[in-house]
Design an enzyme around this catalytic site. Sequence first.
Site, PDB file in Angstrom:
ATOM      1  N   LYS A 119      82.024 -38.644  16.751  1.00 25.91           N
ATOM      2  CA  LYS A 119      82.080 -39.108  18.174  1.00 25.91           C
ATOM      3  C   LYS A 119      81.328 -39.620  18.593  1.00 25.91           C
ATOM      4  CE  LYS A 119      85.946 -40.097  21.532  1.00 25.91           C
ATOM      5  NZ  LYS A 119      85.194 -39.970  22.640  1.00 25.91           N
ATOM      6  N   LYS A 317      88.444 -32.702  19.455  1.00 30.25           N
ATOM      7  CA  LYS A 317      86.958 -32.881  20.438  1.00 30.25           C
ATOM      8  C   LYS A 317      86.147 -31.419  19.902  1.00 30.25           C
ATOM      9  CE  LYS A 317      88.039 -35.723  24.423  1.00 30.25           C
ATOM     10  NZ  LYS A 317      86.451 -35.962  24.665  1.00 30.25           N
ATOM     11  N   CYS A 411      49.521 -22.150  45.073  1.00 29.35           N
ATOM     12  CA  CYS A 411      49.496 -21.720  43.419  1.00 29.35           C
ATOM     13  C   CYS A 411      50.467 -20.801  43.219  1.00 29.35           C
ATOM     14  CB  CYS A 411      48.400 -22.434  42.755  1.00 29.35           C
ATOM     15  SG  CYS A 411      48.764 -22.377  40.701  1.00 29.35           S
ATOM     16  N   CYS A 429      47.872 -27.982  41.562  1.00 31.86           N
ATOM     17  CA  CYS A 429      47.410 -26.721  41.653  1.00 31.86           C
ATOM     18  C   CYS A 429      46.143 -27.664  41.269  1.00 31.86           C
ATOM     19  CB  CYS A 429      46.820 -25.458  41.162  1.00 31.86           C
ATOM     20  SG  CYS A 429      46.293 -24.746  41.693  1.00 31.86           S
TER      21      CYS A 429
END
Length: 674
Positions: A119, A317, A411, A429
Amino acid sequence: MTDRSQVAASARAKALREQLEHHNHQYYVLDAPEISDVEYDALLQELQLLESENPELVTPNSPTQRVGAAPAADFPASAHREPMRSLANAFSVDDLNDFDQRIRDQLDIAEVEYVAEPKLDGLSVNLRYENGVLVQAATRGDGEVCEEVTANARTIGSIPLQLRAEGLPESIEIRGEIVIRLKDFERLNQQRLAANERLFANPRNAAAGSMRQLDSRITATRPLTLFAFGVGTCSEPLAETHYGVLEQLRIWGFRINERVECVAGVRGCESFYERLIEDRDSLDYEVDGAVYKVNDRGVWNTLGSTARAPRWAIAHKLPAREATTVVESISVSVGRTGVLTPVAELTPVSVGGVVVSRATLHNLDEVRRKDVRVNDTVMVRRAGDVIPEIVGVVESKRPAGSEPWEMVSHCPACGSDVVRLDDEAAHRCLAGLFCPAQRKGAIEHYVSRKAMDIDGLGEKLIDQLVDSERVKTVSDLYQLSMADLRGMERMGEKSSQNLIDAIEKSKTTTLARFLYALGISQVGEVTARALAQQFGSLDRLMSADEDTLSEVRDIGPVVAQSVHGFFAEPHNREVIESLRAAGVYWPEDEGHADAKDLPLAGKTFVLTGSLQTFTRDEAQARLEALGGKVTSSVSKKTDYVVVGDSPGSKQKKAEELGVPLLDEDAFEALLVGH
Ligand code: IVH
């Protein structure tokens, strides 16, 4: 046009259409292309030209129409000829047994043969063909009333515009699921990230959003795929079994999912389901269940339907691949090119059998759009091997007093300032030469052919040199000794010596190469050359302010900002100083001249085909040294097209536009003459 040439044009157009549709099928349905993209484009262009010269030859189903058309005002609505029903769900084997038992009781048989199919998680469409020609495509809508999306459907390569075969029914509806394959989805979101557009939460939303575009030219750019799974109304009887119908659809030119198979009874269904779960992560499309359909279509009417769903089919499912968890913190990772990516650190949670503890948040704008905050409860989702995503925040569970998240200002890897260039989504940076997170990337770029051209220093060796801390920045390369290299894998005496020699040789370079080698964001070869030519000296460039930089030809404010930011970073300056101290040298002021005084200033060239005495790069460099500009496509603004051996379509274009052509001799004469 004479009658005869009209007949010839029409026959040629027909032949081209057939060829293009054949190659389209090979490529999009069978994944087995027989010609290159360039060859395909050449056929398409020929047809486009024919059609533009003979507009009466254009048909709505010509392959030229797959590129999309101007926006529509809305999607017309109409009633489905036969409702597009949904499927009942089985959540357990008990549910499945109940479904099977009811069918066996009603048909009074011992075992049912089913067709088991994945499905697919996309959106369903109904395609109507009349005498083999696609006339209408419609979404499911509410099952009774559809939305017509014909122009959009025509752009999808795996939807045949004309069914392939003789003896087709006068009218037939084909049904299937439109999906975006995971690889394509990732690429699509990467593109959107780069363009700072809202990301799609999952492939299903991306597919649905793409089909709901009023401008089919947008749909044409989206990587949609159709898998056919059944038929609606049909003017003639079809195969007796569902499997037989799917086989027929395959012959007509549709893609049928490769996992579809006939199975016996519930046991067969269960085995299909288990294999599907096992392989789920390696599929390149999203699957949310299995569908079992009674194979014998002759009993479908007997079994009947509820208002919502048929009684001859059921969806089984699969376990959900979404789960909720809590964001414990948001960290920032630094990529090899200095891009900063926020990452949600999650309370570990099992999502479809895999423990997830981190999810990327891409960039600050995405964090803001989703408004993800520390301590939020979020829904996470995993698809295939794709990095887990945060789908959304459960706002009702947000603790009081929480604050929106902010990007770090330094940074996390090297402490340098973080900047965001004006038109970029990413924060960066800029200390590329110094930052440990960028070391390997920076060194790989520095040694590459078009940069410092240090042969023999590949990715693996760079990894070893960085990991063993022998090399921290590019300037450390110039301190390497034979003894350092001896310890590295696969480095013999000879290759070590060659490398040391190559490093030594690279010390003499040009300013343009050196600038390119620094790996400044936004500075490719062409920009590096422009900067070198304009400033002629590194010191002059390093002290230029953003305004001065913006004045350079071909350099916009974003590049200016990036260059300025790079040189403003003290860590980068230190590395540049150590490179100079190590003996890296270039003649200053070479080629530095006011561009407008150069002999070819203001002239634009296009190169096509291969030249005997120059590579493409050399030819371009020679022209640029004389102030000329080299662009990639021919237009009215092009002054000359330089034509080598086996030129491409650019020569033809130049001839059409009356742009003068230069052969290799004329080109050399031009260079020598100046
Ligand atoms: S058969 C009456 N087969 O699932 C039968 N549906 O929940 C209707 N879907 O609307 C559908 N893969 O969009 C069928 N192999 C498959 C499917 C499939 C996905 C979707 C389809 C349908 C929904 C029903």
